[in-house]
Design a protein around this motif. Structure first.
Motif, PDB file in Angstrom:
ATOM      1  N   MET A 176    -131.967 -16.099  22.175  1.00  0.00           N
ATOM      2  CA  MET A 176    -131.457 -15.061  22.136  1.00  0.00           C
ATOM      3  C   MET A 176    -129.762 -15.829  21.824  1.00  0.00           C
ATOM      4  O   MET A 176    -129.182 -17.428  21.145  1.00  0.00           O
ATOM      5  CB  MET A 176    -130.493 -15.024  22.910  1.00  0.00           C
ATOM      6  CG  MET A 176    -129.619 -15.195  24.093  1.00  0.00           C
ATOM      7  SD  MET A 176    -129.452 -15.204  25.838  1.00  0.00           S
ATOM      8  CE  MET A 176    -128.623 -14.391  26.006  1.00  0.00           C
ATOM      9  N   ASP A 177    -129.410 -14.175  20.719  1.00  0.00           N
ATOM     10  CA  ASP A 177    -128.081 -15.423  20.274  1.00  0.00           C
ATOM     11  C   ASP A 177    -126.392 -15.626  21.028  1.00  0.00           C
ATOM     12  O   ASP A 177    -126.740 -14.912  21.847  1.00  0.00           O
ATOM     13  CB  ASP A 177    -127.421 -13.843  18.938  1.00  0.00           C
ATOM     14  CG  ASP A 177    -128.591 -13.623  18.704  1.00  0.00           C
ATOM     15  OD1 ASP A 177    -129.513 -13.966  18.061  1.00  0.00           O
ATOM     16  OD2 ASP A 177    -128.129 -12.511  17.023  1.00  0.00           O
ATOM     17  N   ALA A 178    -125.557 -16.455  19.984  1.00  0.00           N
ATOM     18  CA  ALA A 178    -124.558 -16.843  20.947  1.00  0.00           C
ATOM     19  C   ALA A 178    -123.544 -15.615  20.979  1.00  0.00           C
ATOM     20  O   ALA A 178    -122.208 -15.830  21.735  1.00  0.00           O
ATOM     21  CB  ALA A 178    -123.546 -17.852  20.480  1.00  0.00           C
ATOM     22  N   ASP A 179    -123.502 -14.426  20.680  1.00  0.00           N
ATOM     23  CA  ASP A 179    -122.383 -13.645  20.043  1.00  0.00           C
ATOM     24  C   ASP A 179    -121.902 -12.390  20.898  1.00  0.00           C
ATOM     25  O   ASP A 179    -121.865 -11.236  21.023  1.00  0.00           O
ATOM     26  CB  ASP A 179    -121.940 -13.689  18.268  1.00  0.00           C
ATOM     27  CG  ASP A 179    -123.729 -12.637  18.656  1.00  0.00           C
ATOM     28  OD1 ASP A 179    -124.688 -12.306  18.968  1.00  0.00           O
ATOM     29  OD2 ASP A 179    -123.315 -12.290  17.136  1.00  0.00           O
ATOM     30  N   LEU A 180    -123.463 -12.454  22.027  1.00  0.00           N
ATOM     31  CA  LEU A 180    -123.211 -11.601  23.257  1.00  0.00           C
ATOM     32  C   LEU A 180    -123.474 -10.476  22.572  1.00  0.00           C
ATOM     33  O   LEU A 180    -123.103  -9.021  23.601  1.00  0.00           O
ATOM     34  CB  LEU A 180    -122.111 -11.665  24.064  1.00  0.00           C
ATOM     35  CG  LEU A 180    -121.689 -12.657  24.413  1.00  0.00           C
ATOM     36  CD1 LEU A 180    -119.923 -12.416  25.028  1.00  0.00           C
ATOM     37  CD2 LEU A 180    -122.042 -12.373  26.111  1.00  0.00           C
ATOM     38  N   GLN A 181    -124.430 -10.489  21.256  1.00  0.00           N
ATOM     39  CA  GLN A 181    -124.762  -8.992  20.817  1.00  0.00           C
ATOM     40  C   GLN A 181    -126.007  -8.685  22.017  1.00  0.00           C
ATOM     41  O   GLN A 181    -127.075  -7.760  21.479  1.00  0.00           O
ATOM     42  CB  GLN A 181    -124.822  -8.895  18.918  1.00  0.00           C
ATOM     43  CG  GLN A 181    -123.098  -8.972  19.018  1.00  0.00           C
ATOM     44  CD  GLN A 181    -124.310  -8.688  17.238  1.00  0.00           C
ATOM     45  OE1 GLN A 181    -124.339  -9.699  16.779  1.00  0.00           O
ATOM     46  NE2 GLN A 181    -123.738  -7.217  16.863  1.00  0.00           N
ATOM     47  N   HIS A 182    -126.675 -10.045  22.422  1.00  0.00           N
ATOM     48  CA  HIS A 182    -128.043  -9.752  22.820  1.00  0.00           C
ATOM     49  C   HIS A 182    -127.138  -9.472  24.753  1.00  0.00           C
ATOM     50  O   HIS A 182    -127.463 -10.821  25.001  1.00  0.00           O
ATOM     51  CB  HIS A 182    -128.509 -10.627  22.641  1.00  0.00           C
ATOM     52  CG  HIS A 182    -128.960 -10.944  21.144  1.00  0.00           C
ATOM     53  ND1 HIS A 182    -129.925 -12.094  20.554  1.00  0.00           N
ATOM     54  CD2 HIS A 182    -129.453 -10.171  19.843  1.00  0.00           C
ATOM     55  CE1 HIS A 182    -130.342 -11.775  19.252  1.00  0.00           C
ATOM     56  NE2 HIS A 182    -130.048 -10.269  19.300  1.00  0.00           N
ATOM     57  N   GLU A 188    -121.470  -4.550  19.830  1.00  0.00           N
ATOM     58  CA  GLU A 188    -120.797  -5.369  18.200  1.00  0.00           C
ATOM     59  C   GLU A 188    -120.283  -6.602  19.205  1.00  0.00           C
ATOM     60  O   GLU A 188    -120.711  -6.721  20.279  1.00  0.00           O
ATOM     61  CB  GLU A 188    -119.043  -4.513  18.925  1.00  0.00           C
ATOM     62  CG  GLU A 188    -120.010  -2.701  17.491  1.00  0.00           C
ATOM     63  CD  GLU A 188    -118.754  -2.633  16.927  1.00  0.00           C
ATOM     64  OE1 GLU A 188    -117.559  -2.762  16.590  1.00  0.00           O
ATOM     65  OE2 GLU A 188    -118.914  -0.662  17.400  1.00  0.00           O
ATOM     66  N   ARG A 189    -120.326  -7.089  18.648  1.00  0.00           N
ATOM     67  CA  ARG A 189    -119.769  -8.885  18.301  1.00  0.00           C
ATOM     68  C   ARG A 189    -118.377  -8.689  18.994  1.00  0.00           C
ATOM     69  O   ARG A 189    -117.455  -8.036  18.659  1.00  0.00           O
ATOM     70  CB  ARG A 189    -119.439  -9.195  17.779  1.00  0.00           C
ATOM     71  CG  ARG A 189    -120.361 -10.883  16.525  1.00  0.00           C
ATOM     72  CD  ARG A 189    -119.934 -10.785  15.595  1.00  0.00           C
ATOM     73  NE  ARG A 189    -120.796 -12.445  15.032  1.00  0.00           N
ATOM     74  CZ  ARG A 189    -120.970 -12.762  15.583  1.00  0.00           C
ATOM     75  NH1 ARG A 189    -120.086 -14.054  16.126  1.00  0.00           N
ATOM     76  NH2 ARG A 189    -121.819 -14.156  15.197  1.00  0.00           N
ATOM     77  N   PRO A 190    -117.741  -9.420  20.199  1.00  0.00           N
ATOM     78  CA  PRO A 190    -116.722  -8.709  20.868  1.00  0.00           C
ATOM     79  C   PRO A 190    -115.649 -10.083  20.057  1.00  0.00           C
ATOM     80  O   PRO A 190    -114.785  -9.702  19.825  1.00  0.00           O
ATOM     81  CB  PRO A 190    -116.930 -10.321  21.840  1.00  0.00           C
ATOM     82  CG  PRO A 190    -118.037 -10.423  22.288  1.00  0.00           C
ATOM     83  CD  PRO A 190    -119.171 -10.080  21.210  1.00  0.00           C
TER      84      PRO A 190
HETATM   85 MG    MG Z   1    -124.415 -10.984  15.431  1.00  0.00          MG
END
Ligand code: MG
Ligand code: UDP
Length: 322
Positions: A98-104, A204-206
């Motif tokens: 999973m991505d680190a940007d909380l988009q997942h 969306e990316r926080p």
């Molecule tokens: Mg992303």
């Protein structure tokens, strides 16, 4: 369930310049993993040569939490390399990427595990909306999927993202495809296995920003086709035959016109058109050939997919390490 016999899930998180979101990500993730009692969850963060404080944060997280592992690259090798390194170093019975940007959204993890418990080999997230994304990006993305489906024999699922859980068997199959130019979306589809799709709304990316540029995406789209199909080469061959056929008809037509009917063929415009048209086709064909030669060149050099600089995992544990 007995702690010792619990199956292990490794959560692989590629990170590139994610200092803004990492702490928030870990908090959100643990909120979910704390509720999972049937499995033991481990995090493997892959620092993809970040230039900010990402590695520092990872080291702190690893010091504070036993289940946090990290791998750090000597420079930026790209997300594909990050995922590959994570998979190589994972030992769990199941692996989540999973991505680190909380988009997942980590809240989907229990549903993914439920999918595995139902007997699927893989359970993956599928984005149903592209809310918050530039319309032009959505348009090109749709075009890409359509073209990719036509050109390759792998079935890329529209909206499929890299967020997924996989069984050890599937992970080993993915690792067996040790090609240097990795197009994971295609690789996941190529290896097969029973996959359950979980729809979700785009988030969306926080904080922080996307690492994708338009040219980066374009290159990704070209690789997506050229890594999995030789259809473009066949098309060029077909086009060559097609043009030669019409050129031949045209030659016969001109000869008949001149020698039988005695009509003068008009001068340089037709010649110019033919030269420019053919010139363009030849350029494109060389370009397409070049794409494939470039792939051969990159593969033949056999360079490692990434260079490891630091990790708190036992070294030498990586599978398929070349
Ligand atoms: Mg992303
Ligand atoms: N990422 C990475 N290496 C890179 C670019 C991105 O490891 O060279 C990671 C990034 O930190 C994030 C994930 O890949 O966890 C997805 O990146 P991003 O959010 O930029 O892509 P998008 O979500 O816009 O497709």
């Amino acid at each position: 369930m007995d702690k010792l016999t619990r199956k292990v899930i490794d959560i692989i998180v590629p990170c590139y310049n994610e200092e803004d979101v990492l702490d928030m990500f870990y908090t959100e993730l643990t909120k979910v993993t704390d509720t999972i009692t049937d499995y033991e969850c481990r995090c493997i963060f892959v620092d993809d040569g970040s230039r900010d404080r990402t590695l520092e944060i990872l080291r702190r997280l690893a010091k504070d939490h036993n289940n946090v592992k990290y791998i750090s690259f000597s420079r930026n090798f790209g997300k594909e390399a990050g995922m590959y390194a994570g998979l190589q170093h994972s030992t769990g019975d199941y692996v989540i990427i999973m991505d680190a940007d909380l988009q997942h959204p980590p809240t989907m993890i229990p549903d993914m595990i439920a999918g595995i418990n139902e007997g699927y080999d893989c359970c993956a997230a599928q984005r149903t909306s592209r809310k918050g994304e530039a319309p032009i990006r959505s348009f090109f993305s749709r075009m890409f999927y359509r073209l990719n489906r036509k050109m390759t024999n792998i079935d890329l699922v529209q909206g499929a993202v890299d967020f997924r859980i996989m069984s050890r068997q599937m992970v080993d199959a993915v690792l067996a495809l040790s090609e240097r130019q990795r197009f994971s979306k295609g690789i996941f589809s190529w290896v097969g296995f029973k996959t359950k799709w979980l729809p979700y709304e785009n988030v969306e990316r926080p904080l922080g920003q996307t690492k994708w540029s338009f040219t980066g995406l374009l290159k990704y789209a070209v690789d997506g086709i050229t890594c999995f199909s030789i259809t473009p080469l066949r098309l060029v061959t077909g086009l060559g035959f097609f043009i030669s056929f019409f050129a031949f008809i045209y030659i016969i037509f001109t000869l008949v016109q001149t020698f039988i009917f005695g009509i003068d063929t008009p001068g340089y415009v037709t010649t110019l058109c033919a030269i420019l048209f053919l010139g363009g086709i030849v350029e494109i064909s060389i370009g397409i050939l070049g794409e494939y030669i470039a792939h051969i060149y990159m593969e033949v050099k056999g360079r490692p997919i990434y260079v490891l600089k630091d990790t708190n995992l036992p070294l030498g544990g990586a599978k398929n390490n070349e």
